[in-house]
Design an enzyme around this catalytic site. Structure first.
Site, PDB file in Angstrom:
ATOM      1  CD  GLU A 212      62.216 -60.591  64.771  1.00  0.00           C
ATOM      2  OE1 GLU A 212      61.478 -61.069  65.412  1.00  0.00           O
ATOM      3  OE2 GLU A 212      61.778 -60.369  62.942  1.00  0.00           O
TER       4      GLU A 212
ATOM      5  CG  ASN B  15      58.581 -63.496  67.484  1.00  0.00           C
ATOM      6  OD1 ASN B  15      57.860 -62.344  67.357  1.00  0.00           O
ATOM      7  ND2 ASN B  15      60.132 -63.834  66.678  1.00  0.00           N
TER       8      ASN B  15
ATOM      9  CG  ASP C  20      58.321 -52.007  61.262  1.00  0.00           C
ATOM     10  OD1 ASP C  20      57.394 -51.431  60.208  1.00  0.00           O
ATOM     11  OD2 ASP C  20      58.230 -52.504  63.344  1.00  0.00           O
TER      12      ASP C  20
ATOM     13  CG  HIS D  98      58.048 -58.911  66.454  1.00  0.00           C
ATOM     14  ND1 HIS D  98      58.174 -60.097  65.472  1.00  0.00           N
ATOM     15  CD2 HIS D  98      57.373 -58.061  66.199  1.00  0.00           C
ATOM     16  CE1 HIS D  98      57.445 -59.679  64.810  1.00  0.00           C
ATOM     17  NE2 HIS D  98      56.584 -57.997  64.352  1.00  0.00           N
TER      18      HIS D  98
END
Length: 247
Positions: A143, A136, A67, A138
């Protein structure tokens, strides 16, 4: 999933780097998927040390980072490309033309994602991908959501993710871009081999959801349960929420 729990993050990093060295030595033109962030730093340090001892040759390896932050050029010190140059690319003998990276400053984000997806497909996909996991759940910058995207795409970052990347911007989350470009779940799940690293108590609940919870887009990392060859490298703290049966 093949879980490996170590006494410390450093112990895990040494063992993980040794496994990557073995993979590159066995397949010198291996296509590697590489992450950024705090989690892989010790692994990169160990890989650089192995290179300095002439224990691994990177000259034919191909790399695709997972990314990049949107609106940030490669020359910006906060870019993921700059991070990789500092910690890995400029410290080993990778060939510049074999390093593939998303351009966060591309004028057309969607076209840039299509270009990157096509470049990866031309290389036959990822042979080995290193992954971290967000608190979280991801994976890369996929996400939690109602549904996940298979292909490389533009994505909006959660508050937690921006806070986790604040170290690249003077520890100020407000300076972290709101969006990023990321490989989709397809490239990650279709990789021939995956190695996920998670360290610290702050990742414990995400690790539990990934390993023991349902496969759900609300925890993108849970899709690794469907992967054909995945190793999960943990320290005691990140493994602390797992049931005794799983460990």
């Amino acid at each position: 999933m093949n879980l490996r729990v170590f006494e410390s993050e450093q112990d895990a990093a040494v063992a993980c780097a040794a496994r990557v060295r073995e993979a590159v030595t066995s397949h010198p033109s291996l296509v590697l998927g590489l992450p950024t962030g705090r989690t892989p730093l010790n692994v990169y340090r160990e890989l650089v040390a192995l290179h300095e001892r002439k224990a691994v040759d990177w000259s034919r390896a191909r790399t695709f980072n997972l990314d990049e932050l949107l609106g940030v050029s490669a020359e910006d010190g906060g870019s993921f490309r700059a991070y990789m140059d500092r910690h890995f690319f400029q410290r080993v003998n990778l060939s510049e033309e074999l390093i593939h990276f998303l351009d966060g400053a591309a004028p057309d984000a969607e076209a840039e994602c299509a270009r990157y997806e096509a470049e990866l497909a031309a290389e036959g996909g990822l042979g080995l991908v290193l992954l971290g996991i967000g608190a979280n759940g991801h994976l890369a910058f996929n996400e939690p959501a109602e549904q996940l995207q298979a292909r490389c795409h533009r994505t909006r970052l959660s508050r937690e993710t921006r806070e986790a990347n604040a170290m690249l911007f003077g520890d100020d989350p407000s300076r972290v871009p709101l969006e990023a470009l990321t490989l989709g779940m397809g490239a990650l799940i279709q990789s021939r081999r995956a190695m996920l690293l998670a360290f610290g108590e702050g990742k414990a609940e995400a690790v539990k959801a990934m390993v023991e919870g349902p496969v759900t887009p609300r925890c993108p990392a849970s899709f690794l349960q469907l992967h054909r060859d995945v190793e999960v490298w943990l320290d005691r703290a990140s493994a602390s929420a797992l049931s005794a049966r799983t460990q």
